[in-house]
Scaffold this motif. Structure first.
Motif: not given
Length: 255
Positions: A222-227
């Motif tokens: 699960v991938m989050n906090d993309w910048k």
């Protein structure tokens, strides 16, 4: 680098680079669908093109690896990671979990693996490109970078290699973000990808399963906090040994 990388973890994280899971549809249902629907491949291509056009990005990943203690005794192993990329050739990752606690540095010239719990590190010359360094780390040193597929210039071709079917399953919410849920099949492996359906087609989740075994064990990222435009300096990708750490040699894989 000694035994800093668990073999199952390494194989599982490599699988996340270009594979995933399908568990919601029966074999009969799959047989009735088109072999490779162009709709999901178009979304996947849009995702990889978007990522390929970013000069820098960072993302946090939460990874769950299914394992077996004994027949019928399945357990989940969790590892969190943060990946930062600065093109053309800089990468930093950290991984934290029961299996592994490591920092990985690549500055276009050398790659370094640092274990803060054991206070040891290893450094070695590396190819001058991100793709070359990632391949070298995996094939020579047995090291696998989380979400490595995102930085390859031919990411779409790698993901689509040997795909035999592709479907758009529908819309899903991943951490509050509306996504297109895509399903792909390859010999021995199924994979699902959830891609943001807005102006930034970012991957939000991968699920991978080995369909060649009866256990059908899966790996989930699960991938989050993309910048997508982080402010990063070159210093972030250069390892400076903390006081009290020991330099050791990488253990190369046997050809």
């Amino acid at each position: 680098m000694t035994n800093l990388v668990n073999a199952r973890w390494a194989l599982a994280m490599f699988a996340l680079g270009a594979l995933a899971l399908s568990w919601a549809f029966s074999m009969d249902a799959r047989a009735q669908t088109p072999a490779v629907d162009p709709a999901p491949t178009k979304i996947l291509k849009r995702m990889t093109d978007y990522l390929g056009g970013l000069n820098a990005f960072s993302v946090h990943t939460q990874n769950t690896i299914e394992d077996l203690l004994a027949p019928g005794e399945r357990v989940d192993i969790d590892v969190s990671s943060t990946v930062t990329i600065k093109r053309p050739n800089m990468l930093h990752t950290d991984r934290k979990g029961d299996l592994v606690s490591q920092d990985f540095f690549y500055n276009g010239k050398t790659l370094t693996l640092y274990d803060p719990t054991k206070k040891v590190y290893a450094t070695e010359p590396a190819p001058p490109t991100l793709a070359g360094a990632i391949d070298y780390a995996r094939n020579t040193l047995g090291l696998v970078v989380p979400a490595a597929d995102l930085v390859f210039p031919n990411a779409y071709e790698l993901l689509m290699q040997d795909v035999t079917s592709a479907q758009v399953i529908g819309k899903s919410m991943i951490n509050g973000v509306r996504c297109d849920h895509l399903l792909f099949r390859r010999p021995g492996v199924d994979f699902q990808v959830w891609v943001s359906d807005g102006k930034q087609p970012l991957p939000r989740k991968y699920v991978v399963t080995d369909t060649g075994t009866v256990e059908l064990l899966s790996v989930t990222m699960v991938m989050n906090d993309w910048k997508t435009a982080p402010s990063v300096s070159d210093a972030m990708f250069n390892f400076v040994p903390p006081k009290g750490t020991q330099s050791i040699a990488f253990m190369h894989l046997v050809p």
